[in-house]
Design an enzyme around this catalytic site. Structure first.
Site, PDB file in Angstrom:
ATOM      1  N   MET E   1      -0.544 -23.726 -19.831  1.00 22.03           N
ATOM      2  CA  MET E   1       0.804 -23.293 -19.902  1.00 22.03           C
ATOM      3  C   MET E   1       1.020 -22.570 -21.066  1.00 22.03           C
ATOM      4  SD  MET E   1       1.566 -27.101 -19.790  1.00 22.03           S
ATOM      5  CE  MET E   1      -0.019 -27.286 -19.041  1.00 22.03           C
ATOM      6  N   PRO E   2       0.555 -21.545 -21.239  1.00 21.23           N
ATOM      7  CA  PRO E   2       0.877 -20.692 -22.409  1.00 21.23           C
ATOM      8  C   PRO E   2       2.240 -20.048 -22.523  1.00 21.23           C
ATOM      9  CG  PRO E   2      -1.278 -19.829 -21.169  1.00 21.23           C
ATOM     10  CD  PRO E   2      -0.327 -20.728 -20.310  1.00 21.23           C
ATOM     11  N   TYR E   3       2.441 -19.928 -23.828  1.00 19.74           N
ATOM     12  CA  TYR E   3       3.615 -19.242 -24.158  1.00 19.74           C
ATOM     13  C   TYR E   3       3.624 -18.069 -25.186  1.00 19.74           C
ATOM     14  CZ  TYR E   3       8.393 -18.296 -26.098  1.00 19.74           C
ATOM     15  OH  TYR E   3       9.373 -17.413 -26.678  1.00 19.74           O
TER      16      TYR E   3
END
Lengths: 68, 68, 68, 68, 68, 68
Positions: E1-3
């Site tokens: 779940m990268p940002y």
């Protein structure tokens, strides 16, 4: 002179993977916006899975559930 | 009530240097914008040179080349 | 190659004040950490007083109370 | 798909407290803006008290003065 | 779940370029770290050239000097 | 002295909703970590749906598909 901050969970990211993220992000900004790579910064933050939440829960818990 | 985030590479920054960054940044916001120092926050992030990229490369590599 | 992000409320900050923040922050990083100004970035975010909260309230409301 | 970043000083925050921050923040975004919790991210950054300044001083120093 | 947060100067970035940045960044995280694209966020901030400084100066001034 | 940054898409967020986010986030930090509300900052960034990507696409496109 773009600045890109990549936040990912701290789960054994290798040095080669970090280098690939830096190279790929910089190339993208050169290709899409004709930016100068010499003033393109990429900063990777590795965040403990205890400190990252999604869907009400810590990622640590989500990973444990997925392993069961 | 300003918030200032200073991101620098993690290369032996001393406590005195951190204090100087905090004091100087706060004074700047007081002098230029007449802000209240009591609600001026300064947060310093020290980033591993493996995790900071510029010009397609990790800073770690750039430092090694500079040392040769 | 430092990156500094200054978040302040959007309350008639002049161009001269922005220039003073940029110059002063850059000089501080040169003086304290001997950083190269050519790769020192300063990014100023001006935030609406409706979107900044302190002490449970929007700054807009705090400013109105102070004016009364 | 909100992204919330909580920056706090690194002062013995327990795992239960982190979980409470994640749960509470996510619930707030569901309640106020009807956001989908599955795509609501909460990232907690714990910052050394040496690296956080307020009122010209490091929080480390402020804590020591308060303890005297 | 990268940002991923991409900060660039606000200089006529087209919708196609924004889409290319989003697609390319997401693909990079899928390729390098095997991340799930459905929970990969990319947020682009366009910053006024008055509010971005490098080498002591606002980018606005740097652009004017380059045009002369 | 916590600093909380809430990034949401710019889709008609009302002033009442902003106030509720500020109040709720501050209360959460008081309840969970016993923080002082007077030095708890909450900053809301409203991001254009053109500038927010998830699953390779701009949110603008995702909203249009959902409306069909």
């Amino acid at each position: 002179m773009p600045y890109v901050n990549i936040k990912i969970t701290d789960e054994n990211v290798s040095n080669e993977q970090k280098q690939a993220l830096i190279k790929g992000t910089t190339q993208l900004l050169v290709d899409v916006l004709n930016k100068n790579p010499k003033t393109t910064f990429v900063v990777i933050d590795e965040v403990s899975t205890d400190n990252w939440g999604v869907g009400y829960d810590q990622v640590t818990k989500i990973r444990h559930l997925a392993d069961e």
